[in-house]
Scaffold this motif. Structure first.
Motif, PDB file in Angstrom:
ATOM      1  N   VAL A   1      42.135  38.915  42.436  1.00  0.00           N
ATOM      2  CA  VAL A   1      42.073  39.024  43.889  1.00  0.00           C
ATOM      3  C   VAL A   1      40.608  39.194  44.271  1.00  0.00           C
ATOM      4  O   VAL A   1      39.936  40.112  43.794  1.00  0.00           O
ATOM      5  CB  VAL A   1      42.894  40.219  44.413  1.00  0.00           C
TER       6      VAL A   1
ATOM      7  N   ASN B   1      45.305  32.697  38.087  1.00  0.00           N
ATOM      8  CA  ASN B   1      45.518  32.538  39.522  1.00  0.00           C
ATOM      9  C   ASN B   1      44.515  33.372  40.300  1.00  0.00           C
ATOM     10  O   ASN B   1      44.147  34.470  39.867  1.00  0.00           O
ATOM     11  CB  ASN B   1      46.929  32.986  39.909  1.00  0.00           C
TER      12      ASN B   1
ATOM     13  N   VAL C   1      43.624  34.775  44.342  1.00  0.00           N
ATOM     14  CA  VAL C   1      43.938  34.948  45.753  1.00  0.00           C
ATOM     15  C   VAL C   1      42.650  35.401  46.431  1.00  0.00           C
ATOM     16  O   VAL C   1      41.992  36.331  45.965  1.00  0.00           O
ATOM     17  CB  VAL C   1      45.054  35.996  45.973  1.00  0.00           C
TER      18      VAL C   1
ATOM     19  N   THR D   1      38.738  28.278  50.691  1.00  0.00           N
ATOM     20  CA  THR D   1      39.812  27.486  50.094  1.00  0.00           C
ATOM     21  C   THR D   1      39.536  25.995  50.183  1.00  0.00           C
ATOM     22  O   THR D   1      40.077  25.215  49.400  1.00  0.00           O
ATOM     23  CB  THR D   1      41.191  27.785  50.736  1.00  0.00           C
TER      24      THR D   1
ATOM     25  N   GLY E   1      46.454  31.274  46.829  1.00  0.00           N
ATOM     26  CA  GLY E   1      46.688  31.777  48.170  1.00  0.00           C
ATOM     27  C   GLY E   1      45.463  32.397  48.796  1.00  0.00           C
ATOM     28  O   GLY E   1      44.470  32.684  48.126  1.00  0.00           O
TER      29      GLY E   1
END
Length: 182
Positions: A2, A72, A74, A89, A102
Motif C-alpha cells: 500500500v 499487488n 494499492v 494509475t 486499485g
C-alpha cells in the motif's frame, strides 16, 4: 504493498498520526498484517504529482519491490495525494502499473485544469502553477498529462477504484469526486 501519498502541505507522516482517531496506517496494518505500508515523501510538499514526484514515487516503489515480494499494489492518498494517486494509475511505468490493483482517492480531483479554475482556495492555483511550471493556459498539455480523467485509456482494466468524498470541502469540492465516479 500500500502506497500512501500525503496531502498538500502535509508530510509522509500524515497516515501515522491522527489527533481524533487511530491512524489509518495502524488500522490497515492491524487488519492485514501481511501488508507493506509505505508513506512516501514524494518531491516537494506542493508537487501535485508533477514529473519529479512521479519519478520519486516510481523509484520508491521499485526499491520496495526489490526488498519485498510484491504481487499487488494499492495507491492511496488524500486531497493532493488523492489527485496524485489517481493520476499515478495512468502515469506509472508499465512494470509497476501491471501490479497496481486499485487506487483509493480521498477528496481528489480527476481534472487538474478544472480544479485550478474552480477551487475556492486561493492557494491551490498558486501551488499548481508552481508544481507544473505554469498555468493551464501556458502549459495545457502538462495539466492534461497529469489529469486522471483525460487519461482513462491508460488505466489497467483490472484496477478498482474507491473514491471518498467529504460533504463540504473548499479546496477540492465534492463535485470533483462525483466527476471521477461518472
Amino acid at each position: 504493498l500500500v502506497i500512501y501519498l500525503h496531502g498538500m502541505g502535509s508530510t509522509y507522516l500524515e497516515p501515522f498520526v491522527n489527533a481524533d482517531a487511530e491512524p489509518i496506517a495502524k488500522q490497515i496494518c492491524d487488519n492485514r498484517p501481511t501488508i507493506i505500508f509505505a508513506s512516501l515523501s514524494y518531491g516537494r510538499a506542493f508537487s501535485w504529482g508533477n514529473d519529479a514526484a512521479i519519478s520519486d514515487i516510481s523509484q520508491n516503489i521499485r526499491e520496495l519491490m526489490q526488498r519485498y515480494p510484491v504481487n499487488n499494489i494499492v495507491i492511496m492518498g488524500s486531497s493532493m495525494g488523492g489527485c496524485t494517486a489517481l493520476s499515478y494509475t495512468t502515469l506509472a511505468p508499465d512494470d509497476i502499473k501491471a501490479k497496481i490493483i486499485g487506487a483509493v482517492s480521498s477528496e481528489g480531483a480527476g481534472d487538474l485544469t478544472q480544479l485550478y479554475k474552480e477551487t475556492d482556495a486561493k492557494s491551490i492555483p498558486n501551488a499548481l502553477t508552481n508544481a507544473f511550471g505554469g498555468t493551464p493556459d501556458t502549459v495545457p498539455l502538462y495539466y492534461l498529462k497529469h489529469s486522471f480523467l483525460h487519461n482513462l485509456d491508460k488505466v489497467n482494466g483490472n484496477m478498482r477504484f474507491a473514491i471518498i468524498s467529504a460533504t463540504k470541502d473548499v479546496i477540492v469540492p465534492p463535485r470533483f469526486q462525483k466527476d471521477v465516479i461518472s
